[in-house]
Design a protein around this motif. Structure first.
Motif, PDB file in Angstrom:
ATOM      1  N   VAL A  85       8.108  45.489  26.967  1.00  0.00           N
ATOM      2  CA  VAL A  85       9.515  45.789  26.715  1.00  0.00           C
ATOM      3  C   VAL A  85       9.727  45.527  25.230  1.00  0.00           C
ATOM      4  O   VAL A  85       9.705  44.386  24.779  1.00  0.00           O
ATOM      5  N   ASP A  86       9.897  46.593  24.474  1.00  0.00           N
ATOM      6  CA  ASP A  86       9.988  46.496  23.014  1.00  0.00           C
ATOM      7  C   ASP A  86      11.422  46.570  22.514  1.00  0.00           C
ATOM      8  O   ASP A  86      11.765  45.974  21.493  1.00  0.00           O
ATOM      9  N   LEU A  87      12.230  47.333  23.221  1.00  0.00           N
ATOM     10  CA  LEU A  87      13.626  47.537  22.848  1.00  0.00           C
ATOM     11  C   LEU A  87      14.490  47.121  24.027  1.00  0.00           C
ATOM     12  O   LEU A  87      14.303  47.620  25.146  1.00  0.00           O
ATOM     13  N   LEU A  88      15.414  46.222  23.781  1.00  0.00           N
ATOM     14  CA  LEU A  88      16.293  45.733  24.837  1.00  0.00           C
ATOM     15  C   LEU A  88      17.729  45.955  24.406  1.00  0.00           C
ATOM     16  O   LEU A  88      18.155  45.439  23.371  1.00  0.00           O
ATOM     17  N   VAL A  89      18.453  46.748  25.184  1.00  0.00           N
ATOM     18  CA  VAL A  89      19.868  46.998  24.893  1.00  0.00           C
ATOM     19  C   VAL A  89      20.702  46.429  26.036  1.00  0.00           C
ATOM     20  O   VAL A  89      20.613  46.902  27.174  1.00  0.00           O
ATOM     21  N   ASN A  90      21.498  45.418  25.724  1.00  0.00           N
ATOM     22  CA  ASN A  90      22.401  44.823  26.706  1.00  0.00           C
ATOM     23  C   ASN A  90      23.754  45.513  26.587  1.00  0.00           C
ATOM     24  O   ASN A  90      24.543  45.230  25.690  1.00  0.00           O
ATOM     25  N   ASN A  91      23.979  46.431  27.520  1.00  0.00           N
ATOM     26  CA  ASN A  91      25.170  47.274  27.447  1.00  0.00           C
ATOM     27  C   ASN A  91      26.068  47.150  28.670  1.00  0.00           C
ATOM     28  O   ASN A  91      27.220  47.574  28.621  1.00  0.00           O
ATOM     29  N   ALA A  92      25.569  46.567  29.755  1.00  0.00           N
ATOM     30  CA  ALA A  92      26.351  46.493  30.991  1.00  0.00           C
ATOM     31  C   ALA A  92      27.653  45.734  30.762  1.00  0.00           C
ATOM     32  O   ALA A  92      27.667  44.711  30.062  1.00  0.00           O
ATOM     33  N   GLY A  93      28.720  46.233  31.338  1.00  0.00           N
ATOM     34  CA  GLY A  93      30.002  45.557  31.170  1.00  0.00           C
ATOM     35  C   GLY A  93      31.026  46.009  32.184  1.00  0.00           C
ATOM     36  O   GLY A  93      30.988  47.133  32.682  1.00  0.00           O
ATOM     37  N   VAL A  94      31.943  45.095  32.493  1.00  0.00           N
ATOM     38  CA  VAL A  94      33.085  45.401  33.352  1.00  0.00           C
ATOM     39  C   VAL A  94      34.331  44.826  32.692  1.00  0.00           C
ATOM     40  O   VAL A  94      34.250  43.983  31.788  1.00  0.00           O
ATOM     41  N   GLN A  95      35.494  45.270  33.163  1.00  0.00           N
ATOM     42  CA  GLN A  95      36.757  44.862  32.566  1.00  0.00           C
ATOM     43  C   GLN A  95      37.763  44.558  33.671  1.00  0.00           C
ATOM     44  O   GLN A  95      37.702  45.151  34.755  1.00  0.00           O
ATOM     45  N   PHE A  96      38.658  43.638  33.397  1.00  0.00           N
ATOM     46  CA  PHE A  96      39.804  43.372  34.274  1.00  0.00           C
ATOM     47  C   PHE A  96      40.911  42.839  33.385  1.00  0.00           C
ATOM     48  O   PHE A  96      40.667  42.032  32.492  1.00  0.00           O
ATOM     49  N   VAL A  97      42.132  43.288  33.628  1.00  0.00           N
ATOM     50  CA  VAL A  97      43.259  42.967  32.760  1.00  0.00           C
ATOM     51  C   VAL A  97      44.337  42.252  33.569  1.00  0.00           C
ATOM     52  O   VAL A  97      44.771  42.754  34.615  1.00  0.00           O
ATOM     53  N   SER A  98      44.749  41.077  33.095  1.00  0.00           N
ATOM     54  CA  SER A  98      45.765  40.309  33.811  1.00  0.00           C
ATOM     55  C   SER A  98      46.270  39.168  32.932  1.00  0.00           C
ATOM     56  O   SER A  98      45.499  38.632  32.125  1.00  0.00           O
ATOM     57  N   PRO A  99      47.538  38.777  33.071  1.00  0.00           N
ATOM     58  CA  PRO A  99      47.978  37.526  32.430  1.00  0.00           C
ATOM     59  C   PRO A  99      47.101  36.372  32.909  1.00  0.00           C
ATOM     60  O   PRO A  99      46.676  36.341  34.071  1.00  0.00           O
ATOM     61  N   ILE A 100      46.853  35.425  32.017  1.00  0.00           N
ATOM     62  CA  ILE A 100      45.866  34.381  32.343  1.00  0.00           C
ATOM     63  C   ILE A 100      46.258  33.560  33.570  1.00  0.00           C
ATOM     64  O   ILE A 100      45.403  33.188  34.372  1.00  0.00           O
ATOM     65  N   GLU A 101      47.560  33.322  33.762  1.00  0.00           N
ATOM     66  CA  GLU A 101      47.956  32.481  34.911  1.00  0.00           C
ATOM     67  C   GLU A 101      47.746  33.190  36.242  1.00  0.00           C
ATOM     68  O   GLU A 101      47.674  32.550  37.292  1.00  0.00           O
ATOM     69  N   ASP A 102      47.626  34.520  36.192  1.00  0.00           N
ATOM     70  CA  ASP A 102      47.379  35.298  37.405  1.00  0.00           C
ATOM     71  C   ASP A 102      45.949  35.813  37.500  1.00  0.00           C
ATOM     72  O   ASP A 102      45.595  36.501  38.460  1.00  0.00           O
ATOM     73  N   PHE A 103      45.139  35.499  36.487  1.00  0.00           N
ATOM     74  CA  PHE A 103      43.782  36.063  36.416  1.00  0.00           C
ATOM     75  C   PHE A 103      42.942  35.504  37.562  1.00  0.00           C
ATOM     76  O   PHE A 103      42.733  34.290  37.657  1.00  0.00           O
ATOM     77  N   PRO A 104      42.422  36.349  38.446  1.00  0.00           N
ATOM     78  CA  PRO A 104      41.638  35.835  39.575  1.00  0.00           C
ATOM     79  C   PRO A 104      40.353  35.154  39.080  1.00  0.00           C
ATOM     80  O   PRO A 104      39.591  35.768  38.320  1.00  0.00           O
ATOM     81  N   PRO A 105      40.118  33.915  39.477  1.00  0.00           N
ATOM     82  CA  PRO A 105      38.917  33.217  39.020  1.00  0.00           C
ATOM     83  C   PRO A 105      37.626  33.994  39.290  1.00  0.00           C
ATOM     84  O   PRO A 105      36.714  33.986  38.467  1.00  0.00           O
ATOM     85  N   GLU A 106      37.561  34.669  40.425  1.00  0.00           N
ATOM     86  CA  GLU A 106      36.331  35.409  40.741  1.00  0.00           C
ATOM     87  C   GLU A 106      36.126  36.575  39.777  1.00  0.00           C
ATOM     88  O   GLU A 106      34.982  36.934  39.471  1.00  0.00           O
ATOM     89  N   LYS A 107      37.215  37.158  39.281  1.00  0.00           N
ATOM     90  CA  LYS A 107      37.093  38.229  38.281  1.00  0.00           C
ATOM     91  C   LYS A 107      36.631  37.668  36.943  1.00  0.00           C
ATOM     92  O   LYS A 107      35.826  38.291  36.239  1.00  0.00           O
ATOM     93  N   PHE A 108      37.150  36.494  36.566  1.00  0.00           N
ATOM     94  CA  PHE A 108      36.688  35.851  35.331  1.00  0.00           C
ATOM     95  C   PHE A 108      35.190  35.572  35.413  1.00  0.00           C
ATOM     96  O   PHE A 108      34.436  35.890  34.496  1.00  0.00           O
ATOM     97  N   GLU A 109      34.751  35.002  36.521  1.00  0.00           N
ATOM     98  CA  GLU A 109      33.329  34.680  36.704  1.00  0.00           C
ATOM     99  C   GLU A 109      32.472  35.945  36.663  1.00  0.00           C
ATOM    100  O   GLU A 109      31.385  35.959  36.072  1.00  0.00           O
ATOM    101  N   GLN A 110      32.955  37.011  37.287  1.00  0.00           N
ATOM    102  CA  GLN A 110      32.192  38.275  37.314  1.00  0.00           C
ATOM    103  C   GLN A 110      32.019  38.841  35.909  1.00  0.00           C
ATOM    104  O   GLN A 110      30.923  39.274  35.523  1.00  0.00           O
TER     105      GLN A 110
END
Length: 261
Positions: A85-110
């Motif tokens: 493995v000579d070239l490694l591109v870390n591109n995987a990503g997900v997004q979730f949008v929420s006010p912090i007090e309502d941000f689901p902990p499981e979404k933050f962890e994910q």
């Protein structure tokens, strides 16, 4: 430039930015490991298309980027299949949008797991082989949000800032081994994912398509133009080249001027 006899692993590469980078590396002669979720037939079409269009070998690995054991196995499988493995591109990503007090902990962890921790695990697994060969390129797709913040994106901004720090640390550790580690930090990129958001936003905000694009999506980008996946892929190819061997630990913005303000 030729990447013949090199192997690239690109996470989150079944569509969008990752697929464009995978195809750009294949065009330069690299064998490819694509990774990500999606329709099996569509993924197979993309994998076969890489082989047909560029005359290289391409395999698909469905490793879940939230599962360290699967990530480690993906790198091992790539090394077993192609020899390196000579070239490694870390591109995987997900997004979730929420006010912090309502941000689901499981979404933050994910989001932390997929956008940040997965890069730690891929790098950890790939570095021994790169060190042994005295050559490697690690490219992490960060974001303008690795440099600045936006409200309601606490997990994403945290992960992208963390990815920039991880990149710098790895660059310093590997500086004498012929291995570079860099971030590319795009602003809004024109992808199918972004395009699909526009009709809902038009409806929610009672705006035209042009208003949504200029006043919502591109509000922070002074050029008022989306970054294209091909522009990002061209930068990744340059970072893989010998001309870029003294660029390491860098966080390169491609954001239409967003972070200049």
């Amino acid at each position: 430039m030729s990447l013949a006899a090199k192997t690239a692993v690109v996470t989150g590469s079944t569509s969008g930015i990752g697929l464009a980078i995978a195809r750009a590396f294949a065009k330069e002669g690299a064998n490819i490991v694509i990774n990500g979720f999606g329709d099996a037939a569509a993924i197979e079409a993309e994998r076969a298309g890489i082989e047909k269009d560029f005359g290289v070998k391409a395999i698909y690995d469905g490793a879940d980027m939230s599962k360290p054991a699967e990530i480690t196995a993906m790198i091992a499988n790539a090394e077993k299949t192609f020899g390196s493995v000579d070239l490694l591109v870390n591109n995987a990503g997900v997004q979730f949008v929420s006010p912090i007090e309502d941000f689901p902990p499981e979404k933050f962890e994910q989001i932390i797991a997929i956008n940040l921790a997965s890069a730690f695990y891929t790098i950890r697994a790939a570095v021994p082989g790169m060190k042994a060969r005295k050559w490697g390129r690690i490219i992490n797709t960060a974001s303008a949000h690795s440099l600045v913040a936006s409200p309601f994106k606490s997990a994403y901004v945290t992960a992208k800032h963390g990815l920039a720090g991880l990149t710098k640390t790895v660059a310093l550790e590997l500086a004498t081994f012929g291995i570079t580690a860099n971030c590319i930090s795009p602003g809004y990129v024109w992808t199918p994912l972004v395009e699909k958001q526009i009709p809902d936003t038009m409806k929610a905000r009672n705006m035209t398509k042009e208003q949504v694009m200029n006043d919502v999506l591109l509000a922070a980008q002074p050029t008022k133009q989306f970054v294209t996946v091909d522009e990002l892929a061209a930068l990744a190819v340059f970072l893989a080249s010998d001309s870029a061997k003294q660029i390491t630990g860098a966080n390169i913005s491609m954001d239409g001027g967003w972070t200049a303000a």
